[in-house]
Design a protein around this motif. Structure first.
Motif, PDB file in Angstrom:
ATOM      1  N   ASN A   1       0.834  -1.200   0.000  1.00 15.82           N
ATOM      2  CA  ASN A   1       0.000   0.000   0.000  1.00 15.82           C
ATOM      3  C   ASN A   1       0.871   1.254   0.000  1.00 15.82           C
ATOM      4  O   ASN A   1       0.568   2.231  -0.696  1.00 15.82           O
ATOM      5  N   GLN A   2       1.956   1.235   0.761  1.00 15.63           N
ATOM      6  CA  GLN A   2       2.867   2.381   0.783  1.00 15.63           C
ATOM      7  C   GLN A   2       3.539   2.551  -0.584  1.00 15.63           C
ATOM      8  O   GLN A   2       3.670   3.673  -1.072  1.00 15.63           O
ATOM      9  N   ALA A   3       3.936   1.446  -1.210  1.00 12.92           N
ATOM     10  CA  ALA A   3       4.543   1.526  -2.543  1.00 12.92           C
ATOM     11  C   ALA A   3       3.543   2.079  -3.550  1.00 12.92           C
ATOM     12  O   ALA A   3       3.900   2.899  -4.412  1.00 12.92           O
ATOM     13  N   LYS A   4       2.291   1.655  -3.434  1.00 13.73           N
ATOM     14  CA  LYS A   4       1.245   2.169  -4.331  1.00 13.73           C
ATOM     15  C   LYS A   4       1.061   3.664  -4.130  1.00 13.73           C
ATOM     16  O   LYS A   4       0.985   4.422  -5.098  1.00 13.73           O
ATOM     17  N   SER A   5       1.032   4.097  -2.892  1.00 14.28           N
ATOM     18  CA  SER A   5       0.868   5.523  -2.606  1.00 14.28           C
ATOM     19  C   SER A   5       2.042   6.327  -3.158  1.00 14.28           C
ATOM     20  O   SER A   5       1.852   7.401  -3.735  1.00 14.28           O
ATOM     21  N   ASN A   6       3.249   5.806  -2.975  1.00 13.30           N
ATOM     22  CA  ASN A   6       4.430   6.487  -3.513  1.00 13.30           C
ATOM     23  C   ASN A   6       4.362   6.565  -5.031  1.00 13.30           C
ATOM     24  O   ASN A   6       4.690   7.603  -5.622  1.00 13.30           O
ATOM     25  N   PHE A   7       3.954   5.479  -5.673  1.00 12.37           N
ATOM     26  CA  PHE A   7       3.850   5.450  -7.129  1.00 12.37           C
ATOM     27  C   PHE A   7       2.822   6.469  -7.612  1.00 12.37           C
ATOM     28  O   PHE A   7       3.084   7.233  -8.548  1.00 12.37           O
ATOM     29  N   ILE A   8       1.663   6.507  -6.977  1.00 13.13           N
ATOM     30  CA  ILE A   8       0.608   7.444  -7.386  1.00 13.13           C
ATOM     31  C   ILE A   8       1.081   8.878  -7.199  1.00 13.13           C
ATOM     32  O   ILE A   8       0.866   9.723  -8.072  1.00 13.13           O
ATOM     33  N   SER A   9       1.740   9.149  -6.093  1.00 13.72           N
ATOM     34  CA  SER A   9       2.241  10.501  -5.860  1.00 13.72           C
ATOM     35  C   SER A   9       3.275  10.897  -6.918  1.00 13.72           C
ATOM     36  O   SER A   9       3.225  11.993  -7.468  1.00 13.72           O
ATOM     37  N   PHE A  10       4.187   9.993  -7.217  1.00 14.90           N
ATOM     38  CA  PHE A  10       5.222  10.261  -8.217  1.00 14.90           C
ATOM     39  C   PHE A  10       4.595  10.450  -9.600  1.00 14.90           C
ATOM     40  O   PHE A  10       4.913  11.402 -10.316  1.00 14.90           O
ATOM     41  N   MET A  11       3.710   9.533  -9.976  1.00 14.59           N
ATOM     42  CA  MET A  11       3.086   9.608 -11.301  1.00 14.59           C
ATOM     43  C   MET A  11       2.178  10.833 -11.410  1.00 14.59           C
ATOM     44  O   MET A  11       2.068  11.424 -12.482  1.00 14.59           O
ATOM     45  N   ASN A  12       1.570  11.226 -10.325  1.00 11.27           N
ATOM     46  CA  ASN A  12       0.737  12.421 -10.330  1.00 11.27           C
ATOM     47  C   ASN A  12       1.571  13.626 -10.762  1.00 11.27           C
ATOM     48  O   ASN A  12       1.180  14.388 -11.644  1.00 11.27           O
ATOM     49  N   HIS A  13       2.741  13.765 -10.165  1.00  5.15           N
ATOM     50  CA  HIS A  13       3.613  14.888 -10.515  1.00  5.15           C
ATOM     51  C   HIS A  13       4.143  14.748 -11.943  1.00  5.15           C
ATOM     52  O   HIS A  13       4.135  15.716 -12.711  1.00  5.15           O
ATOM     53  N   GLU A  14       4.584  13.546 -12.292  1.00  2.07           N
ATOM     54  CA  GLU A  14       5.193  13.330 -13.607  1.00  2.07           C
ATOM     55  C   GLU A  14       4.187  13.498 -14.744  1.00  2.07           C
ATOM     56  O   GLU A  14       4.561  13.899 -15.844  1.00  2.07           O
ATOM     57  N   LEU A  15       2.942  13.194 -14.527  1.00  2.00           N
ATOM     58  CA  LEU A  15       1.924  13.352 -15.572  1.00  2.00           C
ATOM     59  C   LEU A  15       1.324  14.757 -15.579  1.00  2.00           C
ATOM     60  O   LEU A  15       1.035  15.309 -16.637  1.00  2.00           O
ATOM     61  N   ARG A  16       1.134  15.314 -14.414  1.00  2.00           N
ATOM     62  CA  ARG A  16       0.478  16.615 -14.322  1.00  2.00           C
ATOM     63  C   ARG A  16       1.318  17.737 -14.951  1.00  2.00           C
ATOM     64  O   ARG A  16       0.787  18.626 -15.619  1.00  2.00           O
ATOM     65  N   THR A  17       2.637  17.707 -14.774  1.00  2.00           N
ATOM     66  CA  THR A  17       3.492  18.781 -15.277  1.00  2.00           C
ATOM     67  C   THR A  17       3.417  18.914 -16.803  1.00  2.00           C
ATOM     68  O   THR A  17       3.103  19.996 -17.313  1.00  2.00           O
ATOM     69  N   PRO A  18       3.679  17.844 -17.563  1.00  2.00           N
ATOM     70  CA  PRO A  18       3.577  18.019 -19.023  1.00  2.00           C
ATOM     71  C   PRO A  18       2.132  18.231 -19.490  1.00  2.00           C
ATOM     72  O   PRO A  18       1.885  18.938 -20.472  1.00  2.00           O
ATOM     73  N   LEU A  19       1.193  17.637 -18.795  1.00  2.00           N
ATOM     74  CA  LEU A  19      -0.203  17.786 -19.195  1.00  2.00           C
ATOM     75  C   LEU A  19      -0.674  19.229 -19.026  1.00  2.00           C
ATOM     76  O   LEU A  19      -1.404  19.752 -19.873  1.00  2.00           O
ATOM     77  N   THR A  20      -0.236  19.865 -17.968  1.00  2.00           N
ATOM     78  CA  THR A  20      -0.574  21.274 -17.765  1.00  2.00           C
ATOM     79  C   THR A  20      -0.003  22.121 -18.904  1.00  2.00           C
ATOM     80  O   THR A  20      -0.663  23.040 -19.394  1.00  2.00           O
ATOM     81  N   SER A  21       1.213  21.790 -19.336  1.00  2.49           N
ATOM     82  CA  SER A  21       1.813  22.517 -20.468  1.00  2.49           C
ATOM     83  C   SER A  21       1.013  22.288 -21.746  1.00  2.49           C
ATOM     84  O   SER A  21       0.762  23.230 -22.506  1.00  2.49           O
TER      85      SER A  21
END
Length: 182
Positions: free
Chosen positions: A93-113
């Motif tokens: 569950n902690q690994a999943k949370s870390n993955f979601i947090s990381f992917m949230n940042h990695e996807l949101r930045t280019p998508l916002t652009s």
């Protein structure tokens, strides 16, 4: 009179013999059963499955104690397996949370652009006379980017709910308006 005295004597001797036999049976049968009951109560109260009942003889009560101890050993093993599974699940569950947090940042930045640039290009193309055919394509890019951003936000919300960090606010709404919007 002599017969009554003899009968009373026999009755008294029989009483003491029965008392001696019952005291012996008390120690042989009731004592170990009471110890077993006390051990069961201690295990139940403390949830300590490593406790074992003491076997005093190889009779029926001893067989009962062996069975009780075997049951405790199985419960102790399953409890240990459950504790290990809980730890594994918590790490996953902690690994999943870390993955979601990381992917949230990695996807949101280019998508916002992408959303920002497509919005700027759309506004510019709508002003320009010669590029009207690009408007539909740019609108699709913009709408698709917004849809992806909403999906990412939904995944992040699910992650917050899962982690117990989501705040709930009670609001009123009109059901007919909700049905119409849906």
């Amino acid at each position: 009179r002599k017969d009554v005295a003899t009968a009373a004597g026999v009755l008294l001797v029989t009483f003491f013999v029965a008392l001696a036999i019952s005291a012996r049976l008390q120690r042989v049968i009731s004592g170990p059963v009471l110890e077993l009951a006390e051990t069961a109560r201690a295990v139940s109260d403390k949830k300590d499955y490593a406790v074992r009942a003491q076997k005093h003889a190889d009779d029926e009560v001893g067989t009962l104690i062996d069975s009780f101890n075997e049951m405790l050993a199985q419960i102790q093993q399953r409890d240990s397996e459950l504790q290990e599974a809980r730890l594994v699940a918590e790490r996953a569950n902690q690994a999943k949370s870390n993955f979601i947090s990381f992917m949230n940042h990695e996807l949101r930045t280019p998508l916002t652009s992408i959303i920002g640039f497509s919005e700027m290009l759309l506004a510019e193309v709508e002003k320009t006379e010669g590029r009207k055919e690009w408007v539909d394509d740019l609108r699709r890019i913009y709408d698709s980017g917004k849809s992806l951003l909403e999906l990412i936000n939904d995944i992040l919300d699910i992650s917050k709910i899962d982690a117990g960090k989501m705040e709930v606010h009670v609001e009123t709404f009109g059901i007919p308006a909700l049905v119409r919007d849906l």
